[in-house]
Design a protein around this motif. Structure first.
Motif, PDB file in Angstrom:
ATOM      1  N   MET A   1       3.986  -1.352   3.620  1.00 19.91           N
ATOM      2  CA  MET A   1       3.330  -0.043   3.588  1.00 19.91           C
ATOM      3  C   MET A   1       4.387   1.052   3.555  1.00 19.91           C
ATOM      4  SD  MET A   1       0.093   0.183   6.110  1.00 19.91           S
ATOM      5  CE  MET A   1       0.729  -0.964   7.296  1.00 19.91           C
ATOM      6  N   SER A   2       4.203   2.012   2.678  1.00 21.66           N
ATOM      7  CA  SER A   2       5.143   3.142   2.662  1.00 21.66           C
ATOM      8  C   SER A   2       4.765   4.122   3.774  1.00 21.66           C
ATOM      9  CB  SER A   2       5.114   3.839   1.296  1.00 21.66           C
ATOM     10  OG  SER A   2       3.901   4.547   1.148  1.00 21.66           O
ATOM     11  N   SER A   3       5.683   5.037   4.075  1.00 20.35           N
ATOM     12  CA  SER A   3       5.377   6.051   5.097  1.00 20.35           C
ATOM     13  C   SER A   3       4.212   6.915   4.642  1.00 20.35           C
ATOM     14  CB  SER A   3       6.597   6.956   5.326  1.00 20.35           C
ATOM     15  OG  SER A   3       7.719   6.175   5.580  1.00 20.35           O
ATOM     16  N   ALA A   4       4.211   7.267   3.351  1.00 22.29           N
ATOM     17  CA  ALA A   4       3.123   8.111   2.827  1.00 22.29           C
ATOM     18  C   ALA A   4       1.780   7.371   2.899  1.00 22.29           C
ATOM     19  CB  ALA A   4       3.434   8.540   1.395  1.00 22.29           C
ATOM     20  N   ALA A   5       1.802   6.045   2.762  1.00 25.34           N
ATOM     21  CA  ALA A   5       0.551   5.276   2.852  1.00 25.34           C
ATOM     22  C   ALA A   5      -0.109   5.504   4.211  1.00 25.34           C
ATOM     23  CB  ALA A   5       0.833   3.794   2.643  1.00 25.34           C
ATOM     24  N   LYS A   6       0.716   5.568   5.254  1.00 19.85           N
ATOM     25  CA  LYS A   6       0.145   5.760   6.604  1.00 19.85           C
ATOM     26  C   LYS A   6      -0.509   7.137   6.719  1.00 19.85           C
ATOM     27  CE  LYS A   6       3.428   2.493   8.388  1.00 19.85           C
ATOM     28  NZ  LYS A   6       4.858   2.373   8.644  1.00 19.85           N
ATOM     29  N   VAL A   7       0.094   8.117   6.060  1.00 22.11           N
ATOM     30  CA  VAL A   7      -0.495   9.470   6.071  1.00 22.11           C
ATOM     31  C   VAL A   7      -1.856   9.435   5.357  1.00 22.11           C
ATOM     32  CG1 VAL A   7      -0.197  11.858   5.279  1.00 22.11           C
ATOM     33  CG2 VAL A   7       1.791  10.555   6.099  1.00 22.11           C
ATOM     34  N   VAL A   8      -1.914   8.740   4.217  1.00 25.33           N
ATOM     35  CA  VAL A   8      -3.162   8.707   3.453  1.00 25.33           C
ATOM     36  C   VAL A   8      -4.225   7.877   4.189  1.00 25.33           C
ATOM     37  CG1 VAL A   8      -4.214   8.175   1.219  1.00 25.33           C
ATOM     38  CG2 VAL A   8      -1.893   9.083   1.303  1.00 25.33           C
ATOM     39  N   LEU A   9      -3.813   6.778   4.820  1.00 29.88           N
ATOM     40  CA  LEU A   9      -4.773   5.980   5.606  1.00 29.88           C
ATOM     41  C   LEU A   9      -5.420   6.839   6.689  1.00 29.88           C
ATOM     42  CD1 LEU A   9      -2.731   2.681   6.033  1.00 29.88           C
ATOM     43  CD2 LEU A   9      -5.038   2.792   5.101  1.00 29.88           C
ATOM     44  N   ALA A  10      -4.606   7.677   7.326  1.00 31.87           N
ATOM     45  CA  ALA A  10      -5.137   8.542   8.388  1.00 31.87           C
ATOM     46  C   ALA A  10      -6.013   9.643   7.788  1.00 31.87           C
ATOM     47  CB  ALA A  10      -3.977   9.142   9.174  1.00 31.87           C
ATOM     48  N   THR A  11      -5.561  10.226   6.679  1.00 30.66           N
ATOM     49  CA  THR A  11      -6.291  11.353   6.076  1.00 30.66           C
ATOM     50  C   THR A  11      -7.638  10.921   5.500  1.00 30.66           C
ATOM     51  OG1 THR A  11      -4.172  12.320   5.473  1.00 30.66           O
ATOM     52  CG2 THR A  11      -6.102  13.226   4.368  1.00 30.66           C
ATOM     53  N   GLU A  12      -7.606   9.805   4.755  1.00 34.49           N
ATOM     54  CA  GLU A  12      -8.816   9.422   4.012  1.00 34.49           C
ATOM     55  C   GLU A  12      -9.764   8.531   4.809  1.00 34.49           C
ATOM     56  OE1 GLU A  12      -7.078   9.726  -0.522  1.00 34.49           O
ATOM     57  OE2 GLU A  12      -7.431   7.740   0.284  1.00 34.49           O
TER      58      GLU A  12
ATOM     59  N   ILE B   1       0.875  -1.180   0.000  1.00 31.04           N
ATOM     60  CA  ILE B   1       0.000   0.000   0.000  1.00 31.04           C
ATOM     61  C   ILE B   1       0.909   1.226   0.000  1.00 31.04           C
ATOM     62  CG2 ILE B   1      -1.829   1.238   1.235  1.00 31.04           C
ATOM     63  CD1 ILE B   1      -2.686  -1.396   2.499  1.00 31.04           C
ATOM     64  N   THR B   2       0.746   2.090  -1.003  1.00 32.19           N
ATOM     65  CA  THR B   2       1.583   3.302  -1.059  1.00 32.19           C
ATOM     66  C   THR B   2       0.717   4.549  -0.834  1.00 32.19           C
ATOM     67  OG1 THR B   2       1.429   3.750  -3.433  1.00 32.19           O
ATOM     68  CG2 THR B   2       3.081   2.133  -2.740  1.00 32.19           C
ATOM     69  N   GLY B   3       1.354   5.715  -0.957  1.00 31.33           N
ATOM     70  CA  GLY B   3       0.683   6.956  -0.575  1.00 31.33           C
ATOM     71  C   GLY B   3      -0.112   7.632  -1.672  1.00 31.33           C
ATOM     72  N   ALA B   4      -0.677   6.871  -2.604  1.00 30.75           N
ATOM     73  CA  ALA B   4      -1.622   7.474  -3.552  1.00 30.75           C
ATOM     74  C   ALA B   4      -2.985   7.543  -2.891  1.00 30.75           C
ATOM     75  CB  ALA B   4      -1.695   6.649  -4.838  1.00 30.75           C
ATOM     76  N   SER B   5      -3.831   8.409  -3.417  1.00 31.68           N
ATOM     77  CA  SER B   5      -5.207   8.462  -2.928  1.00 31.68           C
ATOM     78  C   SER B   5      -5.881   7.121  -3.247  1.00 31.68           C
ATOM     79  CB  SER B   5      -5.932   9.611  -3.624  1.00 31.68           C
ATOM     80  OG  SER B   5      -7.199   9.778  -3.044  1.00 31.68           O
TER      81      SER B   5
HETATM   82  C1  FMN Z   1      -3.878  12.619   0.929  1.00 33.25           C
HETATM   83  C2  FMN Z   1      -2.825  12.395  -0.121  1.00 33.25           C
HETATM   84  C3  FMN Z   1      -3.182  11.955  -1.359  1.00 33.25           C
HETATM   85  C4  FMN Z   1      -2.222  11.711  -2.346  1.00 33.25           C
HETATM   86  N1  FMN Z   1      -2.636  11.228  -3.561  1.00 33.25           N
HETATM   87  C5  FMN Z   1      -1.696  10.868  -4.473  1.00 33.25           C
HETATM   88  C6  FMN Z   1      -2.114  10.233  -5.686  1.00 33.25           C
HETATM   89  O1  FMN Z   1      -3.289  10.006  -5.943  1.00 33.25           O
HETATM   90  N2  FMN Z   1      -1.146   9.830  -6.546  1.00 33.25           N
HETATM   91  C7  FMN Z   1       0.196  10.029  -6.301  1.00 33.25           C
HETATM   92  O2  FMN Z   1       1.012   9.619  -7.124  1.00 33.25           O
HETATM   93  N3  FMN Z   1       0.602  10.654  -5.162  1.00 33.25           N
HETATM   94  C8  FMN Z   1      -0.295  11.074  -4.250  1.00 33.25           C
HETATM   95  N4  FMN Z   1       0.095  11.666  -3.074  1.00 33.25           N
HETATM   96  C9  FMN Z   1       1.523  12.015  -2.907  1.00 33.25           C
HETATM   97  C10 FMN Z   1       2.362  10.802  -2.447  1.00 33.25           C
HETATM   98  O3  FMN Z   1       1.918  10.381  -1.187  1.00 33.25           O
HETATM   99  C11 FMN Z   1       3.851  11.209  -2.392  1.00 33.25           C
HETATM  100  O4  FMN Z   1       4.342  11.446  -3.703  1.00 33.25           O
HETATM  101  C12 FMN Z   1       4.707  10.198  -1.691  1.00 33.25           C
HETATM  102  O5  FMN Z   1       6.066  10.609  -1.753  1.00 33.25           O
HETATM  103  C13 FMN Z   1       4.585   8.825  -2.318  1.00 33.25           C
HETATM  104  O6  FMN Z   1       5.427   7.963  -1.593  1.00 33.25           O
HETATM  105  P1  FMN Z   1       5.300   6.390  -1.690  1.00 33.25           P
HETATM  106  O7  FMN Z   1       5.292   6.046  -3.138  1.00 33.25           O
HETATM  107  O8  FMN Z   1       6.533   5.889  -0.992  1.00 33.25           O
HETATM  108  O9  FMN Z   1       4.065   6.003  -0.977  1.00 33.25           O
HETATM  109  C14 FMN Z   1      -0.844  11.936  -2.073  1.00 33.25           C
HETATM  110  C15 FMN Z   1      -0.478  12.388  -0.798  1.00 33.25           C
HETATM  111  C16 FMN Z   1      -1.455  12.609   0.161  1.00 33.25           C
HETATM  112  C17 FMN Z   1      -1.036  13.104   1.528  1.00 33.25           C
END
Ligand code: FMN
Length: 204
Positions: free
Chosen positions: A35-46, A8-12
């Motif tokens: 899980m990436s660090s950004a995934a945890k941010v998105v899990l909390a946000t969304e 699970i990564t940090g995309a929406s």
């Molecule tokens: C709420 C939220 C939504 C995001 N949505 C997207 C998205 O849809 N697509 C994307 O590529 N990055 C999105 N991002 C930015 C990524 O989280 C960011 O580029 C991060 O570095 C990705 O790291 P990861 O690939 O290690 O998870 C979003 C960030 C946040 C906080």
């Protein structure tokens, strides 16, 4: 027990990843979770999900939450290079990244392998396993499209987080289930959460 790596990564679209995790566990799969660090941010946000930050603690939390066994759900830290997913000799042959950010997609397309999640995808590609990337961004830049083309040509499947509407969804759940059902179909895991095409046409 069929083994699958789920990242699970940090995309929406964290809801897709969580629903997929639930479905894989209820189908009796062994899930190797990353899980990436950004995934945890998105899990909390969304989803207002605040899973424990420490991997071992988070694993215990999820095992209790989903009522599965220790053997069924394994969660690895991002630099756990001795985990099974880090090597072709032990990694599951199937991996899904759901949702997949453009950052992670780029890192995989260029073989960066700077964390366990990227390394696990690199392993599946080199071993000619099945890699599904549930990409999510809008609009796509040429960089995103080039990276997706490259990964497709390398044998990965880009399965964008783009649910259909022909099943007349009544709720967000219907849309989420539609997409997760397509992922399960690709993994050849039996699913009953969303009908297939001929099943819709028979109903209309
Ligand atoms: C709420 C939220 C939504 C995001 N949505 C997207 C998205 O849809 N697509 C994307 O590529 N990055 C999105 N991002 C930015 C990524 O989280 C960011 O580029 C991060 O570095 C990705 O790291 P990861 O690939 O290690 O998870 C979003 C960030 C946040 C906080």
């Amino acid at each position: 027990m069929q083994a699958i790596t789920l990242a699970i990564t940090g995309a929406s679209g964290a809801i897709y990843g969580v629903r997929l995790l639930e479905q894989l566990l209820s189908a009796g799969c062994q899930v190797h979770l990353l899980m990436s660090s950004a995934a945890k941010v998105v899990l909390a946000t969304e989803l207002d999900l605040h899973w424990p930050a420490e991997p071992a603690e988070c694993q215990q939390y999820l095992i209790a939450h989903y009522g599965c066994t220790e053997n069924q759900l394994r969660l690895y830290a991002k630099e756990d290079w001795f985990s099974p997913v880090a090597s072709g000799s032990a990694a599951p042959k199937k991996m899904v990244i759901c949702p997949c950010s453009m950052g992670t997609l780029a890192a995989i397309a260029h073989g960066i392998s700077d964390n366990l999640l990227e390394r696990a995808a690199d392993v599946v590609l080199k071993e000619r396993g099945q890699l599904l990337l549930v990409a999510r961004e809008t609009p796509y830049s040429a960089i995103h499209l080039e990276n997706m083309l490259k990964l497709t040509q390398l044998g990965a499947t880009i399965l964008p987080a783009s649910p259909g509407f022909y099943h007349k969804p009544q709720s967000i759940d219907d849309l989420v289930n539609f997409l997760v059902a397509r992922i399960l179909d690709h993994l050849h895991i039996k699913q009953v959460i969303s009908p297939r095409w001929s099943e819709y046409t028979l109903r209309t």
